[in-house]
Design an enzyme around this catalytic site. Structure first.
Site, PDB file in Angstrom:
ATOM      1  N   ASN A  43       0.458 -34.949 -25.762  1.00 38.45           N
ATOM      2  CA  ASN A  43       0.735 -36.321 -26.226  1.00 38.45           C
ATOM      3  C   ASN A  43       0.754 -36.323 -27.748  1.00 38.45           C
ATOM      4  O   ASN A  43       0.601 -35.284 -28.381  1.00 38.45           O
ATOM      5  CB  ASN A  43      -0.313 -37.280 -25.653  1.00 38.45           C
ATOM      6  CG  ASN A  43      -1.711 -36.830 -26.005  1.00 38.45           C
ATOM      7  OD1 ASN A  43      -2.076 -36.752 -27.166  1.00 38.45           O
ATOM      8  ND2 ASN A  43      -2.508 -36.475 -24.994  1.00 38.45           N
ATOM      9  N   ASP A  47      -3.900 -36.465 -18.558  1.00 37.22           N
ATOM     10  CA  ASP A  47      -4.430 -36.829 -17.236  1.00 37.22           C
ATOM     11  C   ASP A  47      -4.030 -35.814 -16.157  1.00 37.22           C
ATOM     12  O   ASP A  47      -4.715 -35.683 -15.152  1.00 37.22           O
ATOM     13  CB  ASP A  47      -3.928 -38.224 -16.853  1.00 37.22           C
ATOM     14  CG  ASP A  47      -4.613 -39.304 -17.680  1.00 37.22           C
ATOM     15  OD1 ASP A  47      -5.808 -39.120 -17.989  1.00 37.22           O
ATOM     16  OD2 ASP A  47      -3.960 -40.302 -18.030  1.00 37.22           O
ATOM     17  N   LYS A  50       7.809 -16.686 -19.351  1.00 30.03           N
ATOM     18  CA  LYS A  50       8.613 -17.849 -19.744  1.00 30.03           C
ATOM     19  C   LYS A  50       9.603 -18.172 -18.617  1.00 30.03           C
ATOM     20  O   LYS A  50      10.321 -17.279 -18.140  1.00 30.03           O
ATOM     21  CB  LYS A  50       9.356 -17.542 -21.042  1.00 30.03           C
ATOM     22  CG  LYS A  50      10.107 -18.731 -21.572  1.00 30.03           C
ATOM     23  CD  LYS A  50      10.795 -18.424 -22.880  1.00 30.03           C
ATOM     24  CE  LYS A  50      11.705 -19.587 -23.241  1.00 30.03           C
ATOM     25  NZ  LYS A  50      12.646 -19.224 -24.273  1.00 30.03           N
ATOM     26  N   PHE A  71     -12.497 -44.514 -25.825  1.00 22.26           N
ATOM     27  CA  PHE A  71     -11.351 -45.149 -26.466  1.00 22.26           C
ATOM     28  C   PHE A  71     -10.353 -45.454 -25.360  1.00 22.26           C
ATOM     29  O   PHE A  71     -10.295 -44.724 -24.359  1.00 22.26           O
ATOM     30  CB  PHE A  71     -10.694 -44.210 -27.497  1.00 22.26           C
ATOM     31  CG  PHE A  71     -11.305 -44.295 -28.871  1.00 22.26           C
ATOM     32  CD1 PHE A  71     -12.556 -43.767 -29.127  1.00 22.26           C
ATOM     33  CD2 PHE A  71     -10.617 -44.895 -29.918  1.00 22.26           C
ATOM     34  CE1 PHE A  71     -13.125 -43.831 -30.393  1.00 22.26           C
ATOM     35  CE2 PHE A  71     -11.152 -44.969 -31.188  1.00 22.26           C
ATOM     36  CZ  PHE A  71     -12.412 -44.447 -31.432  1.00 22.26           C
ATOM     37  N   LYS A 129     -16.058 -46.318 -16.039  1.00 26.80           N
ATOM     38  CA  LYS A 129     -16.626 -45.084 -16.598  1.00 26.80           C
ATOM     39  C   LYS A 129     -18.079 -45.281 -17.052  1.00 26.80           C
ATOM     40  O   LYS A 129     -18.671 -44.382 -17.642  1.00 26.80           O
ATOM     41  CB  LYS A 129     -15.749 -44.570 -17.742  1.00 26.80           C
ATOM     42  CG  LYS A 129     -14.299 -44.290 -17.304  1.00 26.80           C
ATOM     43  CD  LYS A 129     -13.491 -43.514 -18.328  1.00 26.80           C
ATOM     44  CE  LYS A 129     -12.020 -43.460 -17.890  1.00 26.80           C
ATOM     45  NZ  LYS A 129     -11.247 -42.392 -18.514  1.00 26.80           N
TER      46      LYS A 129
HETATM   47  O1  PMT Z   1      -5.588 -38.862 -32.627  1.00 25.89           O
HETATM   48  P1  PMT Z   1      -4.874 -39.986 -33.348  1.00 25.89           P
HETATM   49  O2  PMT Z   1      -3.458 -39.631 -33.684  1.00 25.89           O
HETATM   50  O3  PMT Z   1      -5.645 -40.476 -34.538  1.00 25.89           O
HETATM   51  O4  PMT Z   1      -4.768 -41.214 -32.333  1.00 25.89           O
HETATM   52  C1  PMT Z   1      -5.908 -41.908 -31.936  1.00 25.89           C
HETATM   53  C2  PMT Z   1      -5.898 -42.225 -30.439  1.00 25.89           C
HETATM   54  C3  PMT Z   1      -4.776 -43.202 -30.130  1.00 25.89           C
HETATM   55  C4  PMT Z   1      -5.701 -40.930 -29.635  1.00 25.89           C
HETATM   56  C5  PMT Z   1      -7.299 -42.834 -30.112  1.00 25.89           C
HETATM   57  O5  PMT Z   1      -7.512 -43.968 -30.890  1.00 25.89           O
HETATM   58  C6  PMT Z   1      -7.426 -43.172 -28.634  1.00 25.89           C
HETATM   59  O6  PMT Z   1      -7.070 -44.251 -28.199  1.00 25.89           O
HETATM   60  N1  PMT Z   1      -7.962 -42.210 -27.810  1.00 25.89           N
HETATM   61  C7  PMT Z   1      -8.046 -42.327 -26.376  1.00 25.89           C
HETATM   62  C8  PMT Z   1      -6.708 -42.101 -25.780  1.00 25.89           C
HETATM   63  C9  PMT Z   1      -6.720 -42.043 -24.286  1.00 25.89           C
HETATM   64  O7  PMT Z   1      -6.390 -41.021 -23.789  1.00 25.89           O
HETATM   65  O8  PMT Z   1      -7.179 -43.058 -23.677  1.00 25.89           O
HETATM   66  P2  PMT Z   1      -7.295 -43.117 -22.027  1.00 25.89           P
HETATM   67  O9  PMT Z   1      -7.134 -44.536 -21.756  1.00 25.89           O
HETATM   68  O10 PMT Z   1      -6.340 -42.187 -21.383  1.00 25.89           O
HETATM   69  O11 PMT Z   1      -8.758 -42.576 -21.721  1.00 25.89           O
HETATM   70  C10 PMT Z   1      -9.902 -43.423 -21.799  1.00 25.89           C
HETATM   71  C11 PMT Z   1     -11.090 -42.618 -22.229  1.00 25.89           C
HETATM   72  O12 PMT Z   1     -11.402 -41.600 -21.279  1.00 25.89           O
HETATM   73  C12 PMT Z   1     -10.900 -41.907 -23.546  1.00 25.89           C
HETATM   74  O13 PMT Z   1     -12.107 -41.997 -24.270  1.00 25.89           O
HETATM   75  C13 PMT Z   1     -10.603 -40.461 -23.147  1.00 25.89           C
HETATM   76  O14 PMT Z   1     -11.046 -39.530 -24.123  1.00 25.89           O
HETATM   77  C14 PMT Z   1     -11.389 -40.312 -21.858  1.00 25.89           C
HETATM   78  N2  PMT Z   1     -10.766 -39.395 -20.890  1.00 25.89           N
HETATM   79  C15 PMT Z   1      -9.528 -39.654 -20.416  1.00 25.89           C
HETATM   80  C16 PMT Z   1      -8.956 -38.810 -19.485  1.00 25.89           C
HETATM   81  C17 PMT Z   1      -9.677 -37.674 -19.072  1.00 25.89           C
HETATM   82  N3  PMT Z   1      -9.156 -36.839 -18.178  1.00 25.89           N
HETATM   83  N4  PMT Z   1     -10.893 -37.429 -19.567  1.00 25.89           N
HETATM   84  C18 PMT Z   1     -11.452 -38.272 -20.467  1.00 25.89           C
HETATM   85  O15 PMT Z   1     -12.574 -38.049 -20.912  1.00 25.89           O
END
Ligand code: PMT
Length: 398
Positions: free
Chosen positions: A208, A277, A287, A321, A339
């Site tokens: 991403n 995800d 490759k 986040f 979570k």
């Molecule tokens: O890195 P930058 O360019 O500065 O950008 C910042 C950001 C947009 C990446 C950051 O501000 C942000 O929003 N990070 C979380 C992005 C995200 O993947 O969100 P999510 O809604 O998919 O996941 C929710 C939370 O679960 C997050 O804290 C994530 O780290 C965590 N997660 C998600 C999926 C997974 N398999 N394991 C996790 O721990």
């Protein structure tokens, strides 16, 4: 942290004076009010006008300059400062301060100030290693002056060794750190940052747009506030903040292992990383060749690391986040609850100046008790400070 702070930048004569110009630019950009004092020799390298233009103040050069003294004398300069930075600091300057000599405006002001003094030496490596110099530096360090050691590299004289002025961003971070209240001493924080990459074959991956800027800003701010920080980071181009231990990872599975390997004793987990995800079910060792017109990749779910931590929370504080493109509050609130988090930082990544790969963000804080706070557009460094203000309250309440 530097907004409105009064900083005296003392510049002594060495080839690295040009780097002090960049340091001045960083300090003023961060909102500091910077007064520059240049020694006579420093003016041989860069004209005072450059510093005057960037600082917005006349450059102070002489102890007996009446026009300058009318406006601000060395005592008031010393008195009003929140911080002194001496960069570059020559062997001569360090020697004079260590001996208690005050024969020009800079040494007089340093002697007169009660503000913290950050000394950043730069010189030839043999001079730096000289026992007399080292004794002077140690004396100053033992006397409460802060020393940011020079780095190794090719010096202006062509020699290789330790003596180069550190990058202005490193000096800036050290200055910021000195002016930051240490309200997180004793707190151990694990931060994740950046993207994960899920390999398809040795040449390709799914990922991403995360740059890591948000998570690195959180790690840097936490370290400056006195926390012990481990940063688990996906691939980024960023420099690891000084004082932060970084564990580089590639995939979500590697991130998961690194989180568990470093979880012992951690008080706060802040997951700013954008974890993929899904990952390909099969990873080709060679490759993949372009044969069929269409290709279907079968993907499987990655472990949700934060959700797992939420299941075994103990007394850890968990901060997530949420990067959303629609129904920001609804989706973020769902994640907070599902979570088992204490706080979630929601960012709408469709808004200009927010989300991936920019220096700013627009966030909302959703608390476990249902409280929602809306913040305006600000730098990611400021978002990090705002977030840590909330984390400090949660941590102190434990
Ligand atoms: O890195 P930058 O360019 O500065 O950008 C910042 C950001 C947009 C990446 C950051 O501000 C942000 O929003 N990070 C979380 C992005 C995200 O993947 O969100 P999510 O809604 O998919 O996941 C929710 C939370 O679960 C997050 O804290 C994530 O780290 C965590 N997660 C998600 C999926 C997974 N398999 N394991 C996790 O721990």
């Amino acid at each position: 942290m530097l907004q409105g702070k009064s900083i005296v930048l003392g510049v002594s004569g060495g080839i690295a004076v040009y780097k002090a110009v960049e340091l001045l630019r960083l300090l003023t950009k961060a909102g500091a009010d910077v007064h520059v004092i240049m020694t006579k020799n420093a003016q041989e390298f860069v004209a005072p006008l450059t510093f005057q233009t960037l600082s917005g103040h006349p450059v102070h050069t002489g102890l007996f300059s009446l026009s300058q003294e009318q406006e601000i004398d060395h005592i008031s300069l010393a008195d009003r400062a929140d911080l002194f930075i001496l960069a570059p600091a020559t062997a001569n300057l360090v020697g004079k301060i260590a001996q208690g000599l005050a024969d020009d405006l800079l040494t007089t002001s340093v002697m007169a100030t009660k503000a913290p003094v950050l000394i950043v030496p730069a010189m030839n490596n043999n001079m730096y290693e000289n026992l007399i110099y080292q004794r002077n530096q140690k004396f100053l360090s033992d006397s409460g002056y802060f020393i940011l050691e020079p780095i190794k590299g090719t010096l202006a004289c062509g020699w290789e060794g330790q003596g180069k002025l550190p990058d202005p961003t490193v000096i800036f971070a050290a200055a910021e750190s000195l002016l930051t209240p240490k309200d997180l001493i004793g707190c151990r924080i694990l931060v994740t940052a950046g993207p994960t990459r899920e390999e398809i074959d040795p040449a390709r991956y799914i990922s991403n747009y995360s740059s890591g800027k948000m998570g690195f800003a959180v790690a840097a701010a936490a370290q400056q506030r006195g926390a012990q920080v481990v940063l688990i980071a996906g691939p980024t181009n960023l420099t690891v903040p000084v004082g932060v231990r970084c564990v580089p990872i590639f995939s979500a599975e590697e991130m998961r292992s690194a989180v568990y390997d470093n979880l012992k004793g951690v008080d706060v987990v802040i997951k700013a990383a954008a974890v993929a995800d899904y990952r390909p079910v099969d990873r080709s060792t060679q490759k993949m060749k372009k044969t069929a017109d269409k290709l279907t990749l079968e993907l499987e779910k990655n472990p949700d690391i934060l959700a797992e931590l939420g299941q075994q929370k103990e007394d850890r504080i968990l901060v997530g986040f949420a990067a959303e493109t629609e129904r920001l509050l609804v989706h973020a609130a769902e994640k907070l609850q599902k979570k088992n988090l204490d706080l979630i930082v929601a960012n709408d990544i469709t808004r200009e100046g927010a989300g991936f790969n920019v220096d700013t963000n627009i966030v909302r804080f959703l608390h476990a008790n249902g409280r929602v706070e809306e913040l305006e557009l600000m730098s990611k460094a400021k978002v990090a400070q705002q977030l840590l203000n909330r984390v400090a309250v949660l941590w102190k309440a434990k």
